[in-house]
Design an enzyme around this catalytic site. Structure first.
Site, PDB file in Angstrom:
ATOM      1  N   ASP A  17       0.613  -1.112   0.002  1.00 43.73           N
ATOM      2  CA  ASP A  17       0.126   0.078  -0.129  1.00 43.73           C
ATOM      3  C   ASP A  17       1.018   1.295   0.002  1.00 43.73           C
ATOM      4  O   ASP A  17       1.746   1.188   1.112  1.00 43.73           O
ATOM      5  CB  ASP A  17      -0.815  -0.052   1.230  1.00 43.73           C
ATOM      6  CG  ASP A  17      -1.796   0.990   1.100  1.00 43.73           C
ATOM      7  OD1 ASP A  17      -3.005   0.838   1.969  1.00 43.73           O
ATOM      8  OD2 ASP A  17      -1.829   2.205   0.488  1.00 43.73           O
ATOM      9  N   ASP A 115      -3.455   2.153  -5.416  1.00 43.90           N
ATOM     10  CA  ASP A 115      -2.072   2.033  -4.666  1.00 43.90           C
ATOM     11  C   ASP A 115      -1.913   1.036  -3.817  1.00 43.90           C
ATOM     12  O   ASP A 115      -1.222   0.860  -3.054  1.00 43.90           O
ATOM     13  CB  ASP A 115      -2.037   3.312  -3.926  1.00 43.90           C
ATOM     14  CG  ASP A 115      -2.727   3.181  -2.822  1.00 43.90           C
ATOM     15  OD1 ASP A 115      -4.000   2.728  -2.804  1.00 43.90           O
ATOM     16  OD2 ASP A 115      -2.316   3.662  -1.641  1.00 43.90           O
ATOM     17  N   GLU A 116      -2.827  -0.231  -4.002  1.00 42.62           N
ATOM     18  CA  GLU A 116      -2.859  -1.260  -3.178  1.00 42.62           C
ATOM     19  C   GLU A 116      -2.950  -2.723  -3.698  1.00 42.62           C
ATOM     20  O   GLU A 116      -3.860  -2.709  -4.561  1.00 42.62           O
ATOM     21  CB  GLU A 116      -4.191  -0.956  -2.082  1.00 42.62           C
ATOM     22  CG  GLU A 116      -4.122  -1.974  -0.819  1.00 42.62           C
ATOM     23  CD  GLU A 116      -5.300  -1.517  -0.121  1.00 42.62           C
ATOM     24  OE1 GLU A 116      -5.825  -0.300  -0.017  1.00 42.62           O
ATOM     25  OE2 GLU A 116      -5.739  -2.478   0.619  1.00 42.62           O
TER      26      GLU A 116
HETATM   27  N1  DCP Z   1      -8.942   8.003  -1.643  1.00 46.73           N
HETATM   28  C1  DCP Z   1      -9.931   8.656  -1.977  1.00 46.73           C
HETATM   29  N2  DCP Z   1     -11.083   8.779  -1.072  1.00 46.73           N
HETATM   30  C2  DCP Z   1     -11.079   7.992   0.120  1.00 46.73           C
HETATM   31  C3  DCP Z   1     -10.172   7.057   0.533  1.00 46.73           C
HETATM   32  C4  DCP Z   1      -8.726   7.150  -0.815  1.00 46.73           C
HETATM   33  O1  DCP Z   1      -9.960   9.312  -2.756  1.00 46.73           O
HETATM   34  N3  DCP Z   1     -12.218   7.950   0.924  1.00 46.73           N
HETATM   35  C5  DCP Z   1      -7.853   7.942  -2.466  1.00 46.73           C
HETATM   36  C6  DCP Z   1      -6.726   8.779  -2.136  1.00 46.73           C
HETATM   37  C7  DCP Z   1      -5.710   8.072  -1.422  1.00 46.73           C
HETATM   38  C8  DCP Z   1      -5.702   6.963  -2.277  1.00 46.73           C
HETATM   39  O2  DCP Z   1      -7.186   6.554  -2.694  1.00 46.73           O
HETATM   40  O3  DCP Z   1      -4.368   8.540  -1.761  1.00 46.73           O
HETATM   41  C9  DCP Z   1      -5.435   5.382  -1.686  1.00 46.73           C
HETATM   42  O4  DCP Z   1      -6.205   5.103  -0.252  1.00 46.73           O
HETATM   43  P1  DCP Z   1      -5.562   4.815   0.801  1.00 46.73           P
HETATM   44  O5  DCP Z   1      -6.607   4.141   1.642  1.00 46.73           O
HETATM   45  O6  DCP Z   1      -4.426   3.725   0.449  1.00 46.73           O
HETATM   46  O7  DCP Z   1      -4.878   6.082   1.666  1.00 46.73           O
HETATM   47  P2  DCP Z   1      -3.678   6.756   1.504  1.00 46.73           P
HETATM   48  O8  DCP Z   1      -2.899   5.945   0.329  1.00 46.73           O
HETATM   49  O9  DCP Z   1      -3.847   8.108   1.223  1.00 46.73           O
HETATM   50  O10 DCP Z   1      -2.873   6.715   2.716  1.00 46.73           O
HETATM   51  P3  DCP Z   1      -2.240   5.284   3.733  1.00 46.73           P
HETATM   52  O11 DCP Z   1      -2.465   4.206   2.709  1.00 46.73           O
HETATM   53  O12 DCP Z   1      -0.871   6.012   3.960  1.00 46.73           O
HETATM   54  O13 DCP Z   1      -3.057   5.203   4.884  1.00 46.73           O
HETATM   55 MG    MG Z   2      -2.174   3.807   0.486  1.00 44.50          MG
END
Ligand code: DCP
Ligand code: MG
Length: 364
Positions: A17, A115-116
């Protein structure tokens, strides 16, 4: 029993992730954003108070900003929050770079988000923690982004691992540590435990994995139905769900149903054309191509027929051409009278547009 099941599960699974994905990309591309609290979303002052935060960098998270929070609320908890509008094309492009790197490690990939993903690397001779380190290195090399990776023998533990040392960490949960890891885990961190389940657990006095472990399977079934079984086995660090190989989309299609059955070719053709336009738009948006076009027809008596056409290469994303092919198939199925209630058009044998040249030489 649990011990036996654990010992028999010798898979090597990684969960990857990217850390604060959208925010990290913008910080990478705009160094001036690296040390400020950053929210990816539209500035409410410039957009009549509308908008939500897609994600926030870690500076902003410390102030209480999080994904899906309204922009106004975000500004209230973090007044000096800097807003940057999302650039989805850029994130999609980076996402395909990252997913291409996954393919260097295994073909058994279950993408979860841009991203995951889960990777099953059991077949790889190298040790899973080494593979995790290599994977992180490759992602950094190609994209200059950091990610977190969880390494274990099932998907639940791998995912919990990647969350454990975020950002920029690797957590390995081997068999001998898995049971203790689950026992100390707060109950809200178990997979599938949402607000409703949490409320039930509060009433039952269950706060963590240890409390959950103490509950019998029968009790769990009484309170949670079939989800009780899932919880019972999660508490025992056991979860057999495979990494579902969905690294390439299986199909892209569209159907339409008609209130009144249609009986004339012209209407069928018009319907196929409308469907083809929608499917093409979807394929173009996702930058995909397909080798198989399948037509689905359901008649008045609910009989469904499907028939596909596969090309050596990929179909041109041309609605008129697709409509002609669909009509050829339709005429073959219904040379005379018909009474149609549903029509569908679906592409399968999907590949990404950028791989088209390669696909002539390799089997996908
Ligand atoms: N995303 C979005 N709306 C949401 C959740 C996520 O648009 N409610 C988008 C923005 C994030 C991306 O998807 O950058 C990936 O989601 P993640 O849950 O992996 O969150 P992040 O990568 O931002 O943070 P982390 O993985 O470090 O917790
Ligand atoms: Mg993420």
């Amino acid at each position: 029993m649990a011990e036996f099941l654990q010992a028999s599960d010798n898979r090597k699974i990684l969960h990857v992730d990217i850390d604060a994905f959208y925010a990290q990309v913008e910080m990478r591309d705009h160094p001036q954003l690296r040390h400020v609290p950053l929210g990816i979303g539209r500035d409410p002052d410039k957009h009549h108070g509308h908008g939500v935060i897609a994600t926030a960098n870690y500076v902003a998270r410390k102030a209480g900003v999080h994904s899906a929070m309204g922009s106004i609320e975000a500004k209230r908890v973090c007044p000096n929050l800097v807003f940057v509008a999302p650039d989805f094309d850029k994130y999609r492009q980076i996402s395909s770079q990252i997913h291409a790197i996954f393919h260097e490690f295994t073909e058994t990939i279950e993408p979860v988000a841009l991203d995951e993903a889960y990777l099953d690397v059991t077949e790889n001779k190298m040790a899973a923690p080494t593979l995790a380190a290599q994977l992180r290195h490759r992602i950094w090399q190609e994209t200059h982004l950091t990610c977190s990776v969880g390494v274990s023998y099932n998907k639940v533990l791998a995912k919990l691992g990647s969350e454990h040392h975020k950002p920029n960490g690797v957590t390995v949960i081997p068999h001998e540590l898995a049971q203790d890891f689950m026992l100390q885990l707060p109950i809200q961190d178990f997979r599938g435990v949402g607000k409703k389940t949490l409320l039930k657990f509060e009433k039952l006095g269950v706060k963590n994995g240890r409390d959950l472990y103490a509950m019998s399977l029968d009790d769990l079934r009484v309170h949670f139905g079939s989800f009780g079984d899932v919880l019972y086995w999660q508490a025992r660090a056991t979860h057999f769900s495979p990494v579902k190989d969905r690294s390439v989309r299986q199909s892209v299609g569209k159907e339409s149903t008609f209130e009144l059955a249609i009986h004339d070719r012209q209407s069928v053709e018009a319907a196929f054309k409308a469907l083809a336009e929608k499917v093409v738009a979807n394929m173009q948006k996702r930058k995909l191509l397909g080798r198989t076009l399948t037509v689905k027809i359901r008649d008045d008596e609910f009989r469904t027929q499907t028939k596909g056409l596969t090309l050596a290469g990929t179909f041109d994303l041309d609605p008129a051409f697709m409509t002609r092919q669909a009509m050829l198939i339709f005429d073959e199925i219904y040379p005379e009278d018909f009474s149609v209630r549903l029509l569908g058009l679906t592409f399968s044998n999907i590949i990404e547009q950028k791989y088209e040249a390669v696909s002539l030489f390799e089997q996908f």
